[in-house]
Scaffold this active site. Sequence first.
Site, short mmCIF file in Angstrom:
data_model
loop_
_atom_site.label_atom_id
_atom_site.label_comp_id
_atom_site.label_asym_id
_atom_site.label_seq_id
_atom_site.Cartn_x
_atom_site.Cartn_y
_atom_site.Cartn_z
N ARG A 122 0.81 -1.23 0.00
CA ARG A 122 0.00 0.00 0.00
C ARG A 122 0.84 1.28 0.00
O ARG A 122 0.35 2.35 0.32
CB ARG A 122 -0.98 0.02 1.18
CG ARG A 122 -2.00 -1.12 1.14
CD ARG A 122 -3.09 -0.92 2.17
NE ARG A 122 -4.08 -1.99 2.09
CZ ARG A 122 -4.01 -3.11 2.80
NH1 ARG A 122 -3.01 -3.30 3.65
NH2 ARG A 122 -4.94 -4.04 2.67
N LYS A 162 3.48 11.16 -11.66
CA LYS A 162 2.63 10.31 -12.50
C LYS A 162 3.35 8.98 -12.72
O LYS A 162 4.48 8.96 -13.21
CB LYS A 162 2.37 10.97 -13.85
CG LYS A 162 1.23 11.97 -13.86
CD LYS A 162 0.95 12.39 -15.29
CE LYS A 162 -0.24 13.30 -15.38
NZ LYS A 162 -0.53 13.68 -16.80
N GLU A 184 9.96 17.04 -25.47
CA GLU A 184 9.34 17.48 -24.22
C GLU A 184 9.87 18.85 -23.80
O GLU A 184 9.14 19.66 -23.23
CB GLU A 184 9.57 16.46 -23.12
CG GLU A 184 8.88 15.11 -23.34
CD GLU A 184 7.37 15.15 -23.10
OE1 GLU A 184 6.84 16.22 -22.75
OE2 GLU A 184 6.73 14.10 -23.26
N LYS A 225 7.63 22.64 -14.57
CA LYS A 225 6.77 21.53 -14.19
C LYS A 225 6.49 21.52 -12.69
O LYS A 225 5.36 21.26 -12.27
CB LYS A 225 7.38 20.20 -14.63
CG LYS A 225 6.42 19.04 -14.35
CD LYS A 225 6.73 17.80 -15.13
CE LYS A 225 5.63 16.76 -14.98
NZ LYS A 225 5.92 15.51 -15.71
N GLU A 256 -3.93 16.79 -11.74
CA GLU A 256 -4.41 17.15 -13.07
C GLU A 256 -5.92 17.40 -13.12
O GLU A 256 -6.64 16.85 -13.94
CB GLU A 256 -4.01 16.07 -14.09
CG GLU A 256 -4.01 16.58 -15.53
CD GLU A 256 -3.41 15.57 -16.50
OE1 GLU A 256 -4.14 15.16 -17.41
OE2 GLU A 256 -2.22 15.22 -16.34
N ARG A 297 -2.58 21.36 -14.96
CA ARG A 297 -1.57 20.35 -15.30
C ARG A 297 -1.85 19.67 -16.62
O ARG A 297 -0.94 19.15 -17.28
CB ARG A 297 -1.45 19.32 -14.18
CG ARG A 297 -0.32 18.33 -14.42
CD ARG A 297 -0.01 17.46 -13.23
NE ARG A 297 1.06 16.53 -13.56
CZ ARG A 297 1.65 15.70 -12.69
NH1 ARG A 297 1.27 15.68 -11.43
NH2 ARG A 297 2.62 14.89 -13.09
N ASN A 312 0.07 18.06 -21.40
CA ASN A 312 -0.24 17.02 -22.38
C ASN A 312 -0.31 17.54 -23.80
O ASN A 312 -0.84 16.85 -24.69
CB ASN A 312 -1.58 16.35 -22.02
CG ASN A 312 -1.48 15.53 -20.76
OD1 ASN A 312 -0.58 14.71 -20.61
ND2 ASN A 312 -2.38 15.77 -19.82
N HIS A 322 0.10 15.17 -26.70
CA HIS A 322 0.05 13.79 -26.20
C HIS A 322 -1.20 13.03 -26.65
O HIS A 322 -1.15 11.80 -26.76
CB HIS A 322 0.15 13.78 -24.67
CG HIS A 322 1.52 14.07 -24.16
ND1 HIS A 322 2.20 15.24 -24.45
CD2 HIS A 322 2.37 13.32 -23.39
CE1 HIS A 322 3.39 15.20 -23.86
NE2 HIS A 322 3.51 14.05 -23.23
N HIS A 368 -0.01 9.72 -28.08
CA HIS A 368 -0.32 8.43 -27.47
C HIS A 368 -1.03 7.52 -28.46
O HIS A 368 -0.84 6.30 -28.45
CB HIS A 368 -1.20 8.64 -26.23
CG HIS A 368 -0.44 9.16 -25.04
ND1 HIS A 368 -1.06 9.57 -23.89
CD2 HIS A 368 0.89 9.32 -24.83
CE1 HIS A 368 -0.15 9.96 -23.02
NE2 HIS A 368 1.04 9.82 -23.57
N HIS A 388 8.47 7.84 -27.45
CA HIS A 388 7.43 8.72 -26.93
C HIS A 388 7.62 10.16 -27.40
O HIS A 388 6.68 10.81 -27.86
CB HIS A 388 7.43 8.67 -25.39
CG HIS A 388 6.47 9.62 -24.76
ND1 HIS A 388 5.10 9.51 -24.91
CD2 HIS A 388 6.68 10.71 -23.98
CE1 HIS A 388 4.51 10.50 -24.24
NE2 HIS A 388 5.44 11.23 -23.67
#
Length: 356
Positions: free
Chosen positions: A115, A137, A179, A221, A231, A235, A239, A242, A246, A259
């Site tokens: 956990r 993330k 990026e 960032k 997000e 935030r 993206n 993206h 993606h 990527h």
Amino acid sequence: MQKVEVQLGERSYSIYISDNFNGLDAGIAACKQVVIVSNPTVAALYLSQAQALFSAANVQHFLLPDGEAFKTLSSFEQVLSFLLEQRMSRDVLLVALGGGVIGDLTGFVAACYQRGVSFLQIPTTLLSQVDSSVGGKTAVNHPLGKNMIGAFKQPVQVLINTAVLASLPSREFAAGMAEVIKYALISDAGFFRWLQQHQQLIQQLDPDTLAQMIQHCCRMKADIVSRDETEQGERALLNLGHTFGHAIEAHLGYGEWLHGEAVAAGMVMASELAVSRGWLTTTELEETKALLRAFSLPVTAPENMRITDFLPYMKTDKKVKHGTMRFVLPTAFCQSAVVDDVTETELTEVFGHGYN
């Protein structure tokens, strides 16, 4: 050494940027149980240096195959099994030594093992240094979508050594620059001009220039994450490119395009949508393309992809709300916003049934 703080209350942490592996907090270095997760390529170069950071008598390691194709639930389970077999307790520190794949996967393991346990980011690619190692993330991929299974889990520290970039293949370095350029296109025209002016020094891996560039990205960032960790709003701007990117990665198969390469093409596609809406001029679009090309990044989608190939992935994108697709688009040069009124009809009109 340069330092950037990510302000998240009790979960705040520091990003240290230098040309070596110094800077690890004493409390972290004193951890009694340490497991370094890496891949064979990175481990051959830097595992011994990472092990030397800790005072524990037995710093263990687990190596995963290299590449985006191994950012999977199967790899996630392998790392968990190793921790259980070694009877690691909740006091274990997991160390992500590698690029974005290793960082994302290790962070997800850290979020789930018993956990939640602590983890440290030691990013070894430009992309992970300026983006994926910061902000918490973590995720693995699924054949139906990238990063669809994961959790928010902040590291205890990020240790960035710019000297490792000298061992990075040129294609990987270029992917990281996508990026970097993204930060400029989101909200920083001054940074865009700085990148234009420092192209040669960046390509030559000038240490001072790299440190300045990486610090700027990390600070941008960190500021955004501090205001919007999970997000819910701002935030999402990170993206940019993206949603398209993606889709490219998932459609081609993870690892076929890096990527950053997919994000570069995605940012151009987002910019082309903005041009069609009158938010961006064709001159500004060409300037964006020119900077991406300067770092050998693609400025068109794969030739075999049609806009109909993008749509299934866009409809399951994490930014979708109440069944409505949302995109990050430029609203002016080096300004951006999240919009929710892009239709399939508009996408077809802008890109045609075949993209190229």
